[in-house]
Design a protein around this motif. Sequence first.
Motif, PDB file in Angstrom:
ATOM      1  N   LEU A   1      27.306 -22.371 106.164  1.00  0.00           N
ATOM      2  CA  LEU A   1      26.691 -23.360 105.278  1.00  0.00           C
ATOM      3  C   LEU A   1      26.311 -22.785 103.925  1.00  0.00           C
ATOM      4  O   LEU A   1      26.254 -23.504 102.937  1.00  0.00           O
ATOM      5  CB  LEU A   1      25.466 -23.997 105.949  1.00  0.00           C
ATOM      6  CG  LEU A   1      25.768 -25.139 106.915  1.00  0.00           C
ATOM      7  CD1 LEU A   1      24.492 -25.741 107.445  1.00  0.00           C
ATOM      8  CD2 LEU A   1      26.594 -26.224 106.221  1.00  0.00           C
ATOM      9  N   ASP A   2      26.050 -21.485 103.935  1.00  0.00           N
ATOM     10  CA  ASP A   2      25.705 -20.850 102.656  1.00  0.00           C
ATOM     11  C   ASP A   2      26.824 -21.008 101.628  1.00  0.00           C
ATOM     12  O   ASP A   2      26.571 -21.046 100.425  1.00  0.00           O
ATOM     13  CB  ASP A   2      25.406 -19.365 102.869  1.00  0.00           C
ATOM     14  CG  ASP A   2      23.928 -19.141 103.147  1.00  0.00           C
ATOM     15  OD1 ASP A   2      23.137 -20.059 102.819  1.00  0.00           O
ATOM     16  OD2 ASP A   2      23.564 -18.091 103.701  1.00  0.00           O
ATOM     17  N   ASP A   3      28.080 -21.108 102.106  1.00  0.00           N
ATOM     18  CA  ASP A   3      29.209 -21.235 101.189  1.00  0.00           C
ATOM     19  C   ASP A   3      29.064 -22.442 100.270  1.00  0.00           C
ATOM     20  O   ASP A   3      29.462 -22.407  99.107  1.00  0.00           O
ATOM     21  CB  ASP A   3      30.524 -21.384 101.987  1.00  0.00           C
ATOM     22  CG  ASP A   3      30.834 -20.112 102.750  1.00  0.00           C
ATOM     23  OD1 ASP A   3      30.154 -19.087 102.481  1.00  0.00           O
ATOM     24  OD2 ASP A   3      31.731 -20.137 103.630  1.00  0.00           O
ATOM     25  N   ILE A   4      28.487 -23.514 100.822  1.00  0.00           N
ATOM     26  CA  ILE A   4      28.344 -24.719 100.014  1.00  0.00           C
ATOM     27  C   ILE A   4      27.344 -24.474  98.891  1.00  0.00           C
ATOM     28  O   ILE A   4      27.620 -24.692  97.715  1.00  0.00           O
ATOM     29  CB  ILE A   4      27.886 -25.902 100.887  1.00  0.00           C
ATOM     30  CG1 ILE A   4      28.950 -26.199 101.963  1.00  0.00           C
ATOM     31  CG2 ILE A   4      27.607 -27.126 100.026  1.00  0.00           C
ATOM     32  CD1 ILE A   4      28.541 -27.225 102.974  1.00  0.00           C
ATOM     33  N   GLY A   5      26.158 -23.979  99.262  1.00  0.00           N
ATOM     34  CA  GLY A   5      25.119 -23.780  98.262  1.00  0.00           C
ATOM     35  C   GLY A   5      25.496 -22.730  97.227  1.00  0.00           C
ATOM     36  O   GLY A   5      25.092 -22.827  96.066  1.00  0.00           O
ATOM     37  N   GLU A   6      26.236 -21.740  97.693  1.00  0.00           N
ATOM     38  CA  GLU A   6      26.541 -20.638  96.765  1.00  0.00           C
ATOM     39  C   GLU A   6      27.405 -21.081  95.598  1.00  0.00           C
ATOM     40  O   GLU A   6      27.387 -20.474  94.527  1.00  0.00           O
ATOM     41  CB  GLU A   6      27.202 -19.483  97.530  1.00  0.00           C
ATOM     42  CG  GLU A   6      26.149 -18.581  98.143  1.00  0.00           C
ATOM     43  CD  GLU A   6      26.728 -17.635  99.195  1.00  0.00           C
ATOM     44  OE1 GLU A   6      27.970 -17.552  99.289  1.00  0.00           O
ATOM     45  OE2 GLU A   6      25.923 -17.025  99.918  1.00  0.00           O
ATOM     46  N   VAL A   7      28.169 -22.152  95.790  1.00  0.00           N
ATOM     47  CA  VAL A   7      28.954 -22.696  94.679  1.00  0.00           C
ATOM     48  C   VAL A   7      28.034 -22.983  93.506  1.00  0.00           C
ATOM     49  O   VAL A   7      28.301 -22.604  92.363  1.00  0.00           O
ATOM     50  CB  VAL A   7      29.675 -23.990  95.131  1.00  0.00           C
ATOM     51  CG1 VAL A   7      30.304 -24.694  93.941  1.00  0.00           C
ATOM     52  CG2 VAL A   7      30.700 -23.671  96.197  1.00  0.00           C
ATOM     53  N   TYR A   8      26.891 -23.627  93.787  1.00  0.00           N
ATOM     54  CA  TYR A   8      25.940 -23.978  92.722  1.00  0.00           C
ATOM     55  C   TYR A   8      25.096 -22.793  92.320  1.00  0.00           C
ATOM     56  O   TYR A   8      24.852 -22.543  91.145  1.00  0.00           O
ATOM     57  CB  TYR A   8      25.042 -25.126  93.195  1.00  0.00           C
ATOM     58  CG  TYR A   8      25.853 -26.315  93.686  1.00  0.00           C
ATOM     59  CD1 TYR A   8      26.523 -27.130  92.754  1.00  0.00           C
ATOM     60  CD2 TYR A   8      25.984 -26.593  95.027  1.00  0.00           C
ATOM     61  CE1 TYR A   8      27.283 -28.195  93.190  1.00  0.00           C
ATOM     62  CE2 TYR A   8      26.743 -27.663  95.467  1.00  0.00           C
ATOM     63  CZ  TYR A   8      27.385 -28.469  94.545  1.00  0.00           C
ATOM     64  OH  TYR A   8      28.131 -29.512  94.966  1.00  0.00           O
ATOM     65  N   GLN A   9      24.683 -22.068  93.359  1.00  0.00           N
ATOM     66  CA  GLN A   9      23.800 -20.915  93.102  1.00  0.00           C
ATOM     67  C   GLN A   9      24.439 -19.977  92.087  1.00  0.00           C
ATOM     68  O   GLN A   9      23.805 -19.548  91.130  1.00  0.00           O
ATOM     69  CB  GLN A   9      23.547 -20.195  94.424  1.00  0.00           C
ATOM     70  CG  GLN A   9      22.445 -19.167  94.358  1.00  0.00           C
ATOM     71  CD  GLN A   9      22.152 -18.578  95.735  1.00  0.00           C
ATOM     72  OE1 GLN A   9      22.843 -18.849  96.706  1.00  0.00           O
ATOM     73  NE2 GLN A   9      21.119 -17.770  95.796  1.00  0.00           N
ATOM     74  N   ASP A  10      25.756 -19.689  92.290  1.00  0.00           N
ATOM     75  CA  ASP A  10      26.445 -18.747  91.407  1.00  0.00           C
ATOM     76  C   ASP A  10      26.466 -19.268  89.985  1.00  0.00           C
ATOM     77  O   ASP A  10      26.228 -18.531  89.023  1.00  0.00           O
ATOM     78  CB  ASP A  10      27.881 -18.522  91.895  1.00  0.00           C
ATOM     79  CG  ASP A  10      27.877 -17.765  93.212  1.00  0.00           C
ATOM     80  OD1 ASP A  10      26.787 -17.254  93.591  1.00  0.00           O
ATOM     81  OD2 ASP A  10      28.935 -17.710  93.881  1.00  0.00           O
ATOM     82  N   GLN A  11      26.761 -20.548  89.820  1.00  0.00           N
ATOM     83  CA  GLN A  11      26.866 -21.094  88.472  1.00  0.00           C
ATOM     84  C   GLN A  11      25.515 -21.098  87.767  1.00  0.00           C
ATOM     85  O   GLN A  11      25.417 -20.766  86.584  1.00  0.00           O
ATOM     86  CB  GLN A  11      27.439 -22.516  88.533  1.00  0.00           C
ATOM     87  CG  GLN A  11      28.888 -22.512  89.047  1.00  0.00           C
ATOM     88  CD  GLN A  11      29.452 -23.908  89.126  1.00  0.00           C
ATOM     89  OE1 GLN A  11      29.833 -24.475  88.101  1.00  0.00           O
ATOM     90  NE2 GLN A  11      29.506 -24.446  90.318  1.00  0.00           N
ATOM     91  N   PHE A  12      24.448 -21.471  88.504  1.00  0.00           N
ATOM     92  CA  PHE A  12      23.112 -21.431  87.887  1.00  0.00           C
ATOM     93  C   PHE A  12      22.739 -20.022  87.523  1.00  0.00           C
ATOM     94  O   PHE A  12      22.153 -19.763  86.469  1.00  0.00           O
ATOM     95  CB  PHE A  12      22.063 -22.027  88.834  1.00  0.00           C
ATOM     96  CG  PHE A  12      22.175 -23.528  89.007  1.00  0.00           C
ATOM     97  CD1 PHE A  12      22.270 -24.345  87.864  1.00  0.00           C
ATOM     98  CD2 PHE A  12      22.186 -24.122  90.252  1.00  0.00           C
ATOM     99  CE1 PHE A  12      22.372 -25.713  88.013  1.00  0.00           C
ATOM    100  CE2 PHE A  12      22.292 -25.489  90.398  1.00  0.00           C
ATOM    101  CZ  PHE A  12      22.394 -26.299  89.265  1.00  0.00           C
ATOM    102  N   GLU A  13      23.084 -19.096  88.376  1.00  0.00           N
ATOM    103  CA  GLU A  13      22.730 -17.693  88.136  1.00  0.00           C
ATOM    104  C   GLU A  13      23.447 -17.156  86.911  1.00  0.00           C
ATOM    105  O   GLU A  13      22.878 -16.412  86.106  1.00  0.00           O
ATOM    106  CB  GLU A  13      23.103 -16.880  89.379  1.00  0.00           C
ATOM    107  CG  GLU A  13      22.514 -15.502  89.381  1.00  0.00           C
ATOM    108  CD  GLU A  13      23.037 -14.660  90.543  1.00  0.00           C
ATOM    109  OE1 GLU A  13      23.509 -15.258  91.534  1.00  0.00           O
ATOM    110  OE2 GLU A  13      22.988 -13.434  90.432  1.00  0.00           O
ATOM    111  N   ASP A  14      24.740 -17.585  86.776  1.00  0.00           N
ATOM    112  CA  ASP A  14      25.498 -17.154  85.600  1.00  0.00           C
ATOM    113  C   ASP A  14      24.837 -17.672  84.334  1.00  0.00           C
ATOM    114  O   ASP A  14      24.785 -16.992  83.308  1.00  0.00           O
ATOM    115  CB  ASP A  14      26.938 -17.681  85.675  1.00  0.00           C
ATOM    116  CG  ASP A  14      27.717 -16.934  86.755  1.00  0.00           C
ATOM    117  OD1 ASP A  14      27.211 -15.866  87.204  1.00  0.00           O
ATOM    118  OD2 ASP A  14      28.778 -17.424  87.193  1.00  0.00           O
TER     119      ASP A  14
END
Lengths: 367, 549
Positions: B138-151
């Motif tokens: 399930l983390d794969d889903i959130g990480e899509v957004y997490q990575d972009q916000f972090e960038d």
Amino acid sequence: MADGSSGDAFVAFERVQKSYDGETLVVKDLNLSMPKGEFLTMLGPSGSGKTTCLMMLAGFETATYGEIKLDGVSINNIPPHKRGIGMVFQNYALFPHMTVAENLAFPLEVRKLGKSEREKKVKHALDMVQMGEFGGRRPAQLSGGQQQRIALARALVFEPELVLMDEPLGALDKQLREHMQFEITNLAHQLGITVVYVTHDQTEALTMSDRVAVFNDGRIQQLAPPDELYEKPQNSFVAQFIGENNTLEGVVKEISGNTCVVQLDDGEVLDATPVNVTKVGERTRVSIRPERVEFNKERLKDGVHTLKAEVLEFIYMGDIFRTRLRVAGKDDFVIKTRNAPDQVRLEPGSQIEIGWLPEDCRALDAG
Amino acid sequence: MTDTTQETSGPMLAADGTPLKRSLAKALRAQKLRALALIAPLLLFVLITFIAPIADMLFRSVDDSQQGTVHGTMPLTAEALKDWDSSTGELPDNAVFDAVYTDIFVAAENKLHTRVGSRLNYERTGSSSLFRKTGRGLDDIGEVYQDQFEDLDPDWDEGTPWAELMGSPDWLTSMQGWEDGQPLPPFELRDGVADLLPRTAAIYRVFADFQIEEEEKSLLDEEPWSIVHTRLYEDLRDGDFSTYAGPRADMVKAADALVDTAEFETIALKDGFEAIDEDWLDIGLWQTIKAYSTSYTAGYFLNAVDMQKTPEGVALRDENQRIYGLLFKRTMFMSMVITFSCIMLAYPVAYLLANLPMRTANLLMILVLLPFWTSLLVRTSAWKVMLQQQGVINDVLVWIGIVGDDARLVMINNQLGTIIAMTHILLPFMILPMYSVMSTIPPYYVRAAKSLGATNWTSFWRVYFPQSVPGIGAGSILVFILAIGYYITPEIVGGNTGTFISNRIAYHISSSLNWGLAAALGSILLAAVLILYWAYDRIVGIDNVKLGG
Ligand SMILES: Nc1ncnc2c1ncn2[C@@H]1O[C@H](COP(=O)(O)OP(=O)(O)OP(=O)(O)O)[C@@H](O)[C@H]1O
Ligand SMILES: [Mg+2]
């Protein structure tokens, strides 16, 4: 003693002995013969071997020695169910899981009687004991007296010629017992059956029987009709056992024909009939019934010996008076007098003289 | 006349003038209370150790609301699935996926998702691994957004900025003053943030509570779960932030701008689940989840009778999955055989015991009781030694020549073995009640029957036997009830074909940990015994059962 001849006897015990443990004899040399149609009672203290005799006759115990004959045939080796002897047990032994009618039909069923005949006989037997309406009930739903009647009917329904009863009235109260005594004797005479009846109760024995066999210690002490048993006991055991009895001990002073003089231990003398004594100097126990003792001098025969007595106690018992005296140093001498208008009531503490007819006083064995 | 016997029409009065009935009741009550106090310890003991576990078992067999069930651990899903019609053949809508996303994510953090998986695995094989896999994926889903916000801004991946954005100022102050070893201050949401970022606030609160209560870690140091970023994206997408002026306003506005750009990568939840496992697009899975999402379920019971819930209603399982019906039938059948053999063997022994002279009878009684003084395990193992193919009995048979060496009898690890061993073990329970009934049958009944002309056999069969039936009844109930629930002997000598339902119950209690099913099987067994008892009472009458005079 019992008559051993068994020529045309219906039931006969010949020299029968019985031991359960191989050490002691419970029945010692029993000889007894009964004609057909007789009502014989076995009476005796507990443990004297009455039940054992009955069980040997019924076939539940085997005689250790001797022969038992039924109608002239030895039945020693015939199993109980082939003997055709009716039996009434003390606890009635009515089968609790069957109705009254089924209980009664049981002996007929095992004899392979047809249904209609069975029903007829059951009904007849029930009517005979006035229990016609109770056929559908269970034994547990009947009173003691009713169960007793059913047990009787069951023992009679297959028309045995010999019926054994082991203290059949022991569990009933006095009134019912007296009533049933009457009914049983009536039925027995009516049907002409031979009955061997066991009881503890001497009144029962005396009122019901043609003859009574008094048992003690594995032996028949006396076999006689009730009146003879009461009035002419053969030995001190029978005298003691049947009815109330006064005994005095002493030594035979002189014997002449059928009277004798006995000297008591305190020196007084009395008249008696010799029964078990044969010679002068023998120790004896004399026995005299309470109702045969006379204290009214005028009524005593001339020349008889009398004894001094002190009145200890006077008990009013309704139909009779019972007076306790001290005679020859013993406090348990009892006399009974009828409650009649002219009867004397003895005052305690008064000194009187007592006497009797020589034939009423029996000089027996020393016991 | 005393006043207790007044000839008035009123109620009878006791000496002190109170109605007789009442003073009697009072006197009796005191007696009853005393009696109750006497038995209270035992009553309590029985209640606690006996009644309560049975009640618990009955409850467990229908309960589906504990942690680790759909209802207990996936409440949002259970709620969302209520609106879904499982018979249409269409997959549930996004709202359901949304709920599952939250539920499984939170469950995974609590390490409960595998338990839900196991629970559903009873009903649908494969669920267990599916849930394990999903928890990881399930983390794969959130990480899509997490990575972009972090960038966009590394602060989005830090604890403190999030705490400042979501937490109330008071809480933040006490949080900053917190030192290791002190209790953590309970989290409070900042006023207005729930309106501004509703979903984010909701999931952040769960995250915060979890960190504080379960992990006992400072929120200032912990980056939020990936799901929080997913929710942030959704809030940013739907909301308007132009007027927002609270803490971290710049960060929020920048992120809002990023979300609105065309390059911003998004992922539909359904696709995310599909990427984890295609099973999530299988309508059967959703039907199962829905079917077992209520707090009470008949599922365990259905399972215990080889049935299952389907969208069309209750149906039998596939032929090859049906085992319990067979086991119940076998248990019943074998218990009956055992009871019957016990009757046949025990009757003569009990008869002898009741009719032999005292001394011989006592000796015999000791022999009867001897097995009681030996461990059950020893007795059963002894049978194993006796009955096995290289065992004593076979050896003797071969030696005599009755069976060939190559054709030794199979007498163990099958039904025969169980029947032999259990008949032996349960025999005393048949003998003793029979004996105690027979010893109360007086000998004069049989004598009476014989004096009436019955042969030995007739007097036994018509007179003795009917009176001994209550003993047979008591023994049979005892043996049957003991047999039906017997466990250890079938386990040891029963092999595959000679095991009972209780062995299966034990398996579910200790190995598969499916306690609900074990409880359902146990309840059915209990019901079967009660029904038999009732039937017995109707046919024979329990009053006819005697354990003694
Ligand atoms: N089955 C038995 N085994 C051993 N001894 C027995 C047995 N039955 C009776 N006895 C003994 O035999 C003796 C006579 O017993 P029996 O039952 O015949 O007496 P009874 O005259 O019927 O006594 P009661 O009036 O008490 O019934 C007793 O001493 C008794 O202990
Ligand atoms: Mg007797």
